[in-house]
Design a protein around this motif. Sequence first.
Motif, short mmCIF file in Angstrom:
data_model
loop_
_atom_site.label_atom_id
_atom_site.label_comp_id
_atom_site.label_asym_id
_atom_site.label_seq_id
_atom_site.Cartn_x
_atom_site.Cartn_y
_atom_site.Cartn_z
N GLN A 136 0.81 -1.22 0.00
CA GLN A 136 0.00 0.00 0.00
C GLN A 136 0.85 1.27 0.00
OE1 GLN A 136 -3.47 -0.40 -0.33
NE2 GLN A 136 -2.60 -2.45 -0.62
N ASP A 183 2.69 4.35 -1.07
CA ASP A 183 2.53 5.24 -2.21
C ASP A 183 3.76 6.14 -2.30
OD1 ASP A 183 1.81 7.05 -4.16
OD2 ASP A 183 -0.20 7.41 -3.37
N ARG A 184 4.56 5.93 -3.33
CA ARG A 184 5.80 6.70 -3.48
C ARG A 184 5.51 8.19 -3.65
NH1 ARG A 184 8.97 6.45 -7.38
NH2 ARG A 184 10.84 7.00 -6.18
N LYS A 185 4.33 8.53 -4.13
CA LYS A 185 4.01 9.94 -4.30
C LYS A 185 3.84 10.65 -2.96
CE LYS A 185 1.65 9.18 -8.73
NZ LYS A 185 0.36 9.29 -9.45
#
Length: 411
Positions: free
Chosen positions: A53, A55-57
């Motif tokens: 889950q 999220d690199r953003k």
Amino acid sequence: MFLRLLILCLVLFVIEIYAYQALRTVVKARPILISYQIISALVLAYIVYSFTQFDRKIGQTPQTMQTMGLLLMVYLPKIILTLVLFGEDIYRVGFGSVNHFAKFNNSVDFLASRRKFVSQIGLGLAAVPLLSLIYGVTKGKYNYKVIKQAIFFPDLPDAFDGFTITQISDVHSGSFDDPDKINYAIDLVNEQNSDMILFTGDIVNTHAKEMHPWIDTFKRIKAHKYGKYSILGNHDYGEYVPWPTEAAKEENFQNIKNLYGQIDFKLMLNEHTFIEKGNDKIALIGVENWGTNFKKVGDINLASANLTKEDFKILMSHDPSHWDCEVQNHPKHFHLTLSGHTHGFQFGIEIPGVIKWSPIQYIYKHWAGLYENMGRYVYVNRGFGFHAYPGRVGIMPEITVIQLKKGKNVS
């Protein structure tokens, strides 16, 4: 990618087998063993799910850090168990081979049974990091220490003899989860009653909005007679997540720079100012981040333009590798550099006068405390906050109080 995942699964499988063998050697009750297997499977499933889950953003969040903490608490003790039992297996295979080929006793099984006391030793050793990591997550990350350090300089201007500086560094506000503890830390900062306070970078993990819930808290840092100054750290540039556009990244960066002003710190960007006391003055220099492994935008020559070798100078530079590479032998003679960045790895053993060790020392030569070279000093703050691992073991969060003294250092 698939090969890496396969190797990781095999390693985890071996670790789980050895850990279970250690427990089974000591515990015979079947319900306990079954419960252990079920809990281990559920924990592993949760860890895997949580990482999927990510999220690199967004980057690091309290949830991802909690998952990292759980991963370390579960698998570091099991790795120790695996090493102990693997060592016993080497002995068992070696002993069995000698016995088999020498034909000392053909009635004895080639591979001897596991010895209970070896598993007990393994479990005892594994309990040490388990309990330490639990402490680090529950107590250690907010176990603030005020560290006082006097530093002597023969050429310190007379008026600054006894001048005190409070240093904080590496706040990483996006990691905080306990307002009471942060308020307690701010009270500690204010209680030092220093002449000046310096903040050596990393106000957030990535996004400016991480600091928004904490602005009023950090505005409580009282005005200091000779000012409140700050610089940027590597995390303040938003380099560790992908951005939809360069404009979005730049907007975040500008907002992060504004944060320092919102908590009443003067942000120094490759520049200097003079701190005046009586008829004397010292130069305070602040550079942007410069690190051997991170963003290099700090310009020491620009920041110290028009300063002379004879001016007494205090430099704020976030990454201590800057001192290693450019500062300590610079011809302008920077008397004292204040850094942070390393966090002391948030893990290690530190007993003053006895031992100071952390894995970070194999990456950074100067990683915590005071270091000297030819009368030039760097002090590396252990950090105010935490990042990645949501805790601290052995290396506690630090508020530094440095006293400038005129004279020669006695050591």
